[in-house]
Write a protein that holds these residues in place. Structure first.
Motif, mmCIF file in Angstrom:
data_model
loop_
_atom_site.group_PDB
_atom_site.id
_atom_site.type_symbol
_atom_site.label_atom_id
_atom_site.label_comp_id
_atom_site.label_asym_id
_atom_site.label_seq_id
_atom_site.Cartn_x
_atom_site.Cartn_y
_atom_site.Cartn_z
ATOM 1 N N LEU A 29 8.297 6.651 -2.372
ATOM 2 C CA LEU A 29 9.340 5.644 -2.221
ATOM 3 C C LEU A 29 8.776 4.333 -1.665
ATOM 4 O O LEU A 29 9.177 3.239 -2.093
ATOM 5 N N LEU A 30 7.836 4.446 -0.741
ATOM 6 C CA LEU A 30 7.206 3.228 -0.222
ATOM 7 C C LEU A 30 6.401 2.513 -1.298
ATOM 8 O O LEU A 30 6.414 1.286 -1.400
ATOM 9 N N ILE A 31 5.706 3.282 -2.119
ATOM 10 C CA ILE A 31 4.943 2.666 -3.204
ATOM 11 C C ILE A 31 5.896 1.987 -4.190
ATOM 12 O O ILE A 31 5.660 0.865 -4.654
ATOM 13 N N ALA A 32 6.993 2.667 -4.534
ATOM 14 C CA ALA A 32 7.959 2.087 -5.466
ATOM 15 C C ALA A 32 8.592 0.837 -4.884
ATOM 16 O O ALA A 32 8.821 -0.160 -5.598
ATOM 17 N N ALA A 33 8.888 0.856 -3.595
ATOM 18 C CA ALA A 33 9.468 -0.334 -2.967
ATOM 19 C C ALA A 33 8.470 -1.474 -2.963
ATOM 20 O O ALA A 33 8.828 -2.654 -3.164
ATOM 21 N N GLY A 34 7.194 -1.161 -2.769
ATOM 22 C CA GLY A 34 6.186 -2.222 -2.787
ATOM 23 C C GLY A 34 6.012 -2.827 -4.155
ATOM 24 O O GLY A 34 5.805 -4.044 -4.297
#
Length: 289
Positions: free
Chosen positions: A15-20
């Motif tokens: 999720l953090l990668i997708a948000a980035g």
């Protein structure tokens, strides 16, 4: 329990990668062209932009003016003079959507069309026009390139010819031509000066001739100018009319001193008596005894 915790950690990591990857920040001079599943949907920016991960793709476009250095081109002018010309073009993107969709690489395309237009326009001009009439050629180049790049959303603001390299032999010929032109102008200016000086001298002579005393004043002024310098030789201009009485008197005295007294008249010659012809003895009559 530990397995569930690991799964949660992995999910949070993705999720953090997708948000980035879904968050973009564009500067004031940048715009983003958004494609969703391959279709153009919008143009966004500047500021914060949110994208759908794995679905949206953004192409960033710079709106600042680009300085394009056109490589040197070998050009043959209309009067068959080979030369090497380079130029610089200034353009910017006014429609990011067309700059991305209508052309693969608008920078390369603008560079190629600029080189082609440079060879085409300068090939129709003579060498003298290329050297002296650059402003008109720049405007013509800018118009042609702008018309070609307008469908791509690119606006060409200016085109300037930077340098023109001509063969060395042509440079020497142009130098001789320029020298001859300068000599012609110098001779014309010198002749005009002589003509004006002659006119002024004629006018001055006419003015001085009306009053002979002005000529003597001019002589005295010349003497004053000569005497102002520390010269060992002084030239004194003396009017001839001042010496005329003395010259006339000396000539009369010399004429009287060298004059000879007149000769007395010679007596008239007495006429000789007429000659008498003596008779020839043979012609005398015989004497009688």
């Amino acid at each position: 329990m530990e397995v569930a915790l690991g799964v949660i950690v992995v999910i949070l990591f993705f999720l953090l990668i997708a948000a980035g990857t879904s968050v973009r920040v564009l500067r004031e001079y940048e715009r983003g062209v958004i494609f969703r599943l391959g279709r153009l949907i919008a143009q966004k920016g500047p500021g914060l932009i949110l994208l759908i991960p794995m679905i949206d793709r953004m192409v960033k476009v710079d709106l600042r003016t680009v300085t394009l250095n056109i490589p040197p081109q070998e050009v043959i002018t209309r009067d068959n003079v080979p030369c090497r010309v380079n130029a610089v073009a200034y353009f910017r993107v006014v429609d990011p959507n067309r700059a991305v969709v209508e052309v693969e690489n608008y920078l390369l395309a603008t560079s190629q069309i600029s080189q082609t237009a440079l060879r085409s326009v300068l090939g129709k001009a003579e060498l003298d026009q290329l050297l002296a009439d650059r402003e008109r050629l720049n405007e013509e180049l800018q118009k042609i390139i702008d018309e070609s790049t307008e469908p791509w959303g690119v606006k060409v603001t200016a085109v300037e010819i930077k340098d023109v390299e001509i063969p060395e032999q042509m440079q020497r010929a142009m130098a001789r031509q320029a020298e001859a032109e300068r000599e012609r102008r110098a001779k014309i200016i010198n002749s005009e000066g002589e003509f004006q000086a002659a006119q002024k001298l004629t006018d001055a002579a006419d003015i001085i001739s009306t009053n002979p005393a002005s000529l003597q004043l001019r002589y005295l002024q010349t003497l004053l100018e000569i005497g102002s310098n520390q010269n060992t030789t002084v030239v004194f201009p003396l009017p001839m009319d001042v010496l005329e009485p003395f010259i006339g008197k000396g000539s009369a005295e010399r004429a009287r001193g060298t004059e000879r007294p007149p000769r007395p008249p010679e007596p008239p010659a007495t006429p000789a008596p007429p000659a008498v012809d003596e008779p020839d003895p043979g012609d005398l009559p015989p004497s009688r005894s």
